[in-house]
Scaffold this motif. Structure first.
Motif, PDB file in Angstrom:
ATOM      1  N   GLY A  40      70.061  45.791 -75.219  1.00  0.00           N
ATOM      2  CA  GLY A  40      70.441  44.316 -73.894  1.00  0.00           C
ATOM      3  C   GLY A  40      69.732  43.259 -74.079  1.00  0.00           C
ATOM      4  O   GLY A  40      68.324  43.202 -74.614  1.00  0.00           O
ATOM      5  N   GLY A  41      70.004  41.641 -74.795  1.00  0.00           N
ATOM      6  CA  GLY A  41      69.456  40.085 -74.288  1.00  0.00           C
ATOM      7  C   GLY A  41      69.073  40.157 -73.634  1.00  0.00           C
ATOM      8  O   GLY A  41      69.095  40.610 -72.791  1.00  0.00           O
ATOM      9  N   GLY A  42      67.888  38.897 -73.890  1.00  0.00           N
ATOM     10  CA  GLY A  42      67.148  39.060 -72.554  1.00  0.00           C
ATOM     11  C   GLY A  42      67.758  37.365 -72.274  1.00  0.00           C
ATOM     12  O   GLY A  42      68.234  36.479 -72.724  1.00  0.00           O
ATOM     13  N   GLY A  43      67.387  37.322 -70.813  1.00  0.00           N
ATOM     14  CA  GLY A  43      67.442  36.184 -70.170  1.00  0.00           C
ATOM     15  C   GLY A  43      67.196  34.897 -70.953  1.00  0.00           C
ATOM     16  O   GLY A  43      66.132  35.416 -70.951  1.00  0.00           O
ATOM     17  N   GLY A  44      67.632  33.986 -70.699  1.00  0.00           N
ATOM     18  CA  GLY A  44      67.198  32.658 -71.431  1.00  0.00           C
ATOM     19  C   GLY A  44      65.623  31.487 -69.958  1.00  0.00           C
ATOM     20  O   GLY A  44      66.384  32.210 -68.964  1.00  0.00           O
ATOM     21  N   GLY A  45      64.566  30.987 -69.861  1.00  0.00           N
ATOM     22  CA  GLY A  45      63.951  30.507 -69.478  1.00  0.00           C
ATOM     23  C   GLY A  45      65.125  29.341 -68.770  1.00  0.00           C
ATOM     24  O   GLY A  45      66.129  28.972 -69.072  1.00  0.00           O
ATOM     25  N   ASP A  46      64.520  27.952 -68.327  1.00  0.00           N
ATOM     26  CA  ASP A  46      64.773  27.031 -67.313  1.00  0.00           C
ATOM     27  C   ASP A  46      66.272  27.143 -67.574  1.00  0.00           C
ATOM     28  O   ASP A  46      66.573  26.183 -68.244  1.00  0.00           O
ATOM     29  N   GLN A  47      67.075  27.017 -66.650  1.00  0.00           N
ATOM     30  CA  GLN A  47      68.605  26.767 -66.807  1.00  0.00           C
ATOM     31  C   GLN A  47      68.866  28.254 -67.782  1.00  0.00           C
ATOM     32  O   GLN A  47      70.265  27.502 -68.410  1.00  0.00           O
ATOM     33  N   GLY A  48      68.020  29.079 -67.956  1.00  0.00           N
ATOM     34  CA  GLY A  48      68.495  30.376 -69.288  1.00  0.00           C
ATOM     35  C   GLY A  48      70.356  30.612 -68.770  1.00  0.00           C
ATOM     36  O   GLY A  48      70.883  30.803 -67.823  1.00  0.00           O
ATOM     37  N   GLY A  49      70.885  30.904 -70.337  1.00  0.00           N
ATOM     38  CA  GLY A  49      71.858  31.567 -70.355  1.00  0.00           C
ATOM     39  C   GLY A  49      71.642  33.017 -69.757  1.00  0.00           C
ATOM     40  O   GLY A  49      70.593  33.268 -70.196  1.00  0.00           O
ATOM     41  N   GLY A  50      72.937  33.989 -69.381  1.00  0.00           N
ATOM     42  CA  GLY A  50      72.172  35.194 -69.876  1.00  0.00           C
ATOM     43  C   GLY A  50      72.968  35.896 -70.974  1.00  0.00           C
ATOM     44  O   GLY A  50      73.163  35.514 -72.395  1.00  0.00           O
ATOM     45  N   GLY A  51      71.089  36.910 -71.287  1.00  0.00           N
ATOM     46  CA  GLY A  51      71.340  37.803 -72.388  1.00  0.00           C
ATOM     47  C   GLY A  51      72.611  38.658 -71.882  1.00  0.00           C
ATOM     48  O   GLY A  51      72.766  39.579 -71.623  1.00  0.00           O
ATOM     49  N   GLY A  52      73.086  39.078 -73.789  1.00  0.00           N
ATOM     50  CA  GLY A  52      74.651  39.876 -74.076  1.00  0.00           C
ATOM     51  C   GLY A  52      74.045  40.966 -74.532  1.00  0.00           C
ATOM     52  O   GLY A  52      72.970  41.568 -74.097  1.00  0.00           O
ATOM     53  N   ALA A  53      75.241  41.778 -73.511  1.00  0.00           N
ATOM     54  CA  ALA A  53      75.533  43.552 -74.257  1.00  0.00           C
ATOM     55  C   ALA A  53      74.866  44.198 -75.309  1.00  0.00           C
ATOM     56  O   ALA A  53      75.527  42.936 -76.574  1.00  0.00           O
ATOM     57  N   GLY A  54      74.580  44.618 -75.360  1.00  0.00           N
ATOM     58  CA  GLY A  54      74.569  44.978 -77.117  1.00  0.00           C
ATOM     59  C   GLY A  54      75.307  46.122 -77.611  1.00  0.00           C
ATOM     60  O   GLY A  54      76.738  46.031 -76.615  1.00  0.00           O
ATOM     61  N   ALA A  55      75.604  46.063 -78.536  1.00  0.00           N
ATOM     62  CA  ALA A  55      76.917  47.077 -79.288  1.00  0.00           C
ATOM     63  C   ALA A  55      77.483  48.039 -78.365  1.00  0.00           C
ATOM     64  O   ALA A  55      75.989  48.649 -78.167  1.00  0.00           O
ATOM     65  N   PHE A  56      78.370  48.114 -78.266  1.00  0.00           N
ATOM     66  CA  PHE A  56      78.768  49.188 -77.151  1.00  0.00           C
ATOM     67  C   PHE A  56      80.472  49.823 -78.551  1.00  0.00           C
ATOM     68  O   PHE A  56      81.424  49.333 -78.352  1.00  0.00           O
ATOM     69  N   HIS A  57      79.609  51.175 -78.456  1.00  0.00           N
ATOM     70  CA  HIS A  57      80.656  52.172 -79.386  1.00  0.00           C
ATOM     71  C   HIS A  57      81.049  53.678 -79.741  1.00  0.00           C
ATOM     72  O   HIS A  57      80.047  54.215 -79.192  1.00  0.00           O
ATOM     73  N   GLU A  58      81.921  54.068 -79.088  1.00  0.00           N
ATOM     74  CA  GLU A  58      82.316  55.625 -79.306  1.00  0.00           C
ATOM     75  C   GLU A  58      83.056  55.941 -80.503  1.00  0.00           C
ATOM     76  O   GLU A  58      83.467  54.990 -81.334  1.00  0.00           O
ATOM     77  N   PHE A  59      82.196  57.216 -81.118  1.00  0.00           N
ATOM     78  CA  PHE A  59      82.961  57.549 -82.132  1.00  0.00           C
ATOM     79  C   PHE A  59      82.977  59.312 -82.263  1.00  0.00           C
ATOM     80  O   PHE A  59      81.964  59.499 -81.430  1.00  0.00           O
ATOM     81  N   GLN A  60      83.499  59.638 -83.772  1.00  0.00           N
ATOM     82  CA  GLN A  60      83.220  60.727 -83.945  1.00  0.00           C
ATOM     83  C   GLN A  60      82.268  60.846 -85.210  1.00  0.00           C
ATOM     84  O   GLN A  60      82.370  60.796 -86.179  1.00  0.00           O
ATOM     85  N   ILE A  61      81.274  61.853 -84.884  1.00  0.00           N
ATOM     86  CA  ILE A  61      81.136  62.338 -86.279  1.00  0.00           C
ATOM     87  C   ILE A  61      81.367  63.774 -86.905  1.00  0.00           C
ATOM     88  O   ILE A  61      81.521  64.870 -85.589  1.00  0.00           O
ATOM     89  N   THR A  62      81.675  63.792 -88.393  1.00  0.00           N
ATOM     90  CA  THR A  62      83.567  64.900 -88.589  1.00  0.00           C
ATOM     91  C   THR A  62      82.789  66.319 -89.711  1.00  0.00           C
ATOM     92  O   THR A  62      81.657  65.811 -89.558  1.00  0.00           O
ATOM     93  N   GLY A  63      83.490  67.159 -89.591  1.00  0.00           N
ATOM     94  CA  GLY A  63      83.159  67.793 -90.335  1.00  0.00           C
ATOM     95  C   GLY A  63      82.559  68.818 -90.201  1.00  0.00           C
ATOM     96  O   GLY A  63      81.301  69.706 -91.330  1.00  0.00           O
TER      97      GLY A  63
END
Length: 283
Positions: A40-63
């Motif tokens: 996850g991303g860190g929050g900003g300082g003075d009047q800081g914006g919130g950090g964004g979430a990390g990429a989230f993905h589900e998939f299969q390794i096949t074969g």
């Protein structure tokens, strides 16, 4: 003339079929279910914006099969981005089998500083500036809301709705919500997104929360005070459901736990980097 006597097999057609079916089932190709989340991303300082979430993905390794278990699976678990006294830090990337899942974007801070974008993850919230843009496996942060308050970071399940963080997403593999966005801070506080997003700070609540560990959630933004620091992002995670017919070797550089669920073994990787190797085992 001599008469030869031929013995009759006691193996029935059903038994021969059952044996063939069991042999096929043992040696057939199998898939590995995977959940991967960047830090996850860190929050900003003075009047800081919130950090964004990390990429989230589900998939299969096949074969993968007993006679062809394939090459080792390389894994790196991304760390959380640091909370900033200026811009929050981007989260670290999680890598699985050659695929990259970027960490969430850091939050902005006062002075018309935009939230960060970081590849295929969720964007950080802005502070009197534009929000970070979400990628393929994330969502947008929110612009600074005015009134000396930053915007929330995007979550895996939704864009930030304002100063609150965007909610995370529910993983199919285990039904758990993860990867919430951090809330924007300043003159008013906000609530982190469901799934581990950090709450932000204001003058009555001076310390923002970090994103929850191993959820890939964003940290909360700082209050409107010069030099105030945002909350750190939560580290990422990798979960793999591997069929129990394989024997699995995990490099010492990876931190993990395991549990057996029916005919699969669930490996949960919470830190580090290394290879996961499969060889033929037993059903």
């Amino acid at each position: 003339m001599a008469v030869r006597v031929f013995s009759t097999s006691t193996i029935t057609s059903q038994e021969r079929y059952s044996s063939m079916a069991a042999n096929y089932n043992l040696w057939r190709s199998r898939d590995i279910d995977v959940l991967a989340i960047g830090g996850g991303g860190g929050g900003g300082g003075d009047q800081g914006g919130g950090g964004g979430a990390g990429a989230f993905h589900e998939f299969q390794i096949t074969g993968r099969s007993l006679d062809n278990p394939g090459s080792p699976i390389a894994i790196t678990v991304g760390g959380g981005g640091g909370g900033g006294t200026s811009l929050g830090g981007n989260g670290g990337s999680t890598l699985v089998n050659g695929l990259t899942f970027n960490g969430g974007g850091g939050g902005g801070f006062v002075g018309n500083r935009s939230g960060r974008s970081n590849g295929n993850s969720s964007g950080g919230g802005g502070s009197n500036g534009a929000a970070g843009v979400g990628g393929e496996y994330g969502n947008n942060g929110a612009n600074g809301g005015g009134g000396n308050t930053g915007g929330g970071g995007g979550g895996a399940g939704e864009a930030a709705p304002g100063r609150n963080g965007g909610d995370g997403a529910t993983a199919t593999i285990d039904g758990v919500i993860r990867a919430g966005g951090g809330a924007g801070g300043g003159a008013a506080d906000g609530t982190g997104g469901a799934g581990g997003g950090g709450d932000s700070a204001d003058q009555q609540k001076p310390s923002p929360q970090g994103g929850a560990t191993n959820t890939g959630s964003g940290g909360g933004g700082a209050r409107n005070t010069n030099g105030a620091r945002g909350g750190g992002g939560g580290s990422g995670i990798v979960i793999m459901d591997i069929p129990s017919v394989f024997v699995v070797f995990v490099d010492a550089g990876l931190t993990f736990s395991q549990s057996t669920i029916g005919d699969i073994v669930r490996y949960t990787f919470t830190g580090g980097s290394g290879n996961v190797s499969l060889i033929a085992g037993g059903a």
